[in-house]
Scaffold this active site. Structure first.
Site, mmCIF file in Angstrom:
data_model
loop_
_atom_site.group_PDB
_atom_site.id
_atom_site.type_symbol
_atom_site.label_atom_id
_atom_site.label_comp_id
_atom_site.label_asym_id
_atom_site.label_seq_id
_atom_site.Cartn_x
_atom_site.Cartn_y
_atom_site.Cartn_z
ATOM 1 C CB SER A 54 39.813 33.516 33.829
ATOM 2 O OG SER A 54 40.510 32.306 33.615
ATOM 3 C CD GLU A 81 37.118 46.935 34.893
ATOM 4 O OE1 GLU A 81 37.712 45.953 34.426
ATOM 5 O OE2 GLU A 81 37.509 47.520 35.924
ATOM 6 C CD GLU A 84 41.246 49.436 32.883
ATOM 7 O OE1 GLU A 84 41.416 50.613 33.244
ATOM 8 O OE2 GLU A 84 40.908 48.519 33.673
ATOM 9 N NE ARG A 156 41.259 40.024 32.672
ATOM 10 C CZ ARG A 156 40.586 39.318 33.580
ATOM 11 N NH1 ARG A 156 39.910 38.233 33.201
ATOM 12 N NH2 ARG A 156 40.584 39.687 34.844
ATOM 13 C CE LYS A 173 32.834 30.498 32.759
ATOM 14 N NZ LYS A 173 32.610 29.578 31.599
#
Length: 206
Positions: A54, A81, A84, A156, A173
């Site tokens: 994160s 995504e 990136e 990140r 999670k």
């Protein structure tokens, strides 16, 4: 948006090894040695999955995902995504069929997750110019791995995990853990399909 839901998309980048344990994972999870159909990616002795940290907590590993921009489809957004957020470029396995779509009622989001082949093999036809003739060399099988040195969200971290390590990293999670279970199920199906195809060829051989 789709009926009040914000659409998101992401990937599990996967790479495979055939000769020993990769240095990034001291205890990679062994899986069947075979070849995946369609794309030409070899499932080797060891598999690794890429996770990204994160932005605020770099020791908290997550599934790579983000918003689908206007005019994009889920598969296109997943690859963008991933590039990136982790600097990894690859090829989606079965872009028409994601690993699943997860709905978050509280945040009003729907997230599609795909499997991304990062290290894949390609047949390359080489030409050598020898004046006045051009020499055509045989097809070579080349492994292509695309990990960029710089990427948009460099705050990140990115890290390759064995299957066992990735499962442990995502254990806290619930939704991410379920996404990972679907990845493992897809790998199992692909391996079984390839095993059955190989057995069929063996029975058909003279």
């Amino acid at each position: 948006r789709e009926k009040g839901y914000r659409l998101k998309s992401g990937t599990f980048p996967v790479r495979f090894h055939n000769d020993g344990r990769p240095p990034s994972s001291p205890h990679p999870a062994p899986i069947l040695t075979t070849a995946l159909p369609r794309v030409g990616v070899a499932i080797g002795t060891y598999a690794e999955v890429l996770l990204a940290s994160s932005k605020t907590t770099q020791d908290r590993w997550t599934v790579i995902r983000g918003n689908i921009d206007p005019g994009e489809i889920a598969a296109e957004a997943a690859m963008r995504e991933t590039r990136e957020k982790s600097g990894v470029v690859g090829r989606l396995r079965e872009p028409e069929r994601p690993l699943g779509v997860w709905t978050n009622q509280d945040k009003r989001t729907k997230t599609s997750i795909f499997m991304l082949d990062v290290a894949f093999t390609s047949l390359v036809l080489l030409f050598m110019a020898l004046w006045p003739h051009t020499l055509c060399l045989p097809l070579l099988r080349v492994q292509i791995t695309q990990e960029l040195d710089k990427w948009e969200e460099e705050d990140r971290l990115r890290k390759w995990f064995s299957l066992e390590e990735a499962e442990e990293a995502l254990r806290g999670k619930a939704v991410h853990a379920k996404m990972f279970e679907n990845l493992k199920d897809r790998l199992a199906v692909l391996m079984q399909e390839q095993k059955e195809a190989a057995e069929g060829k063996g029975r058909g051989a003279p």
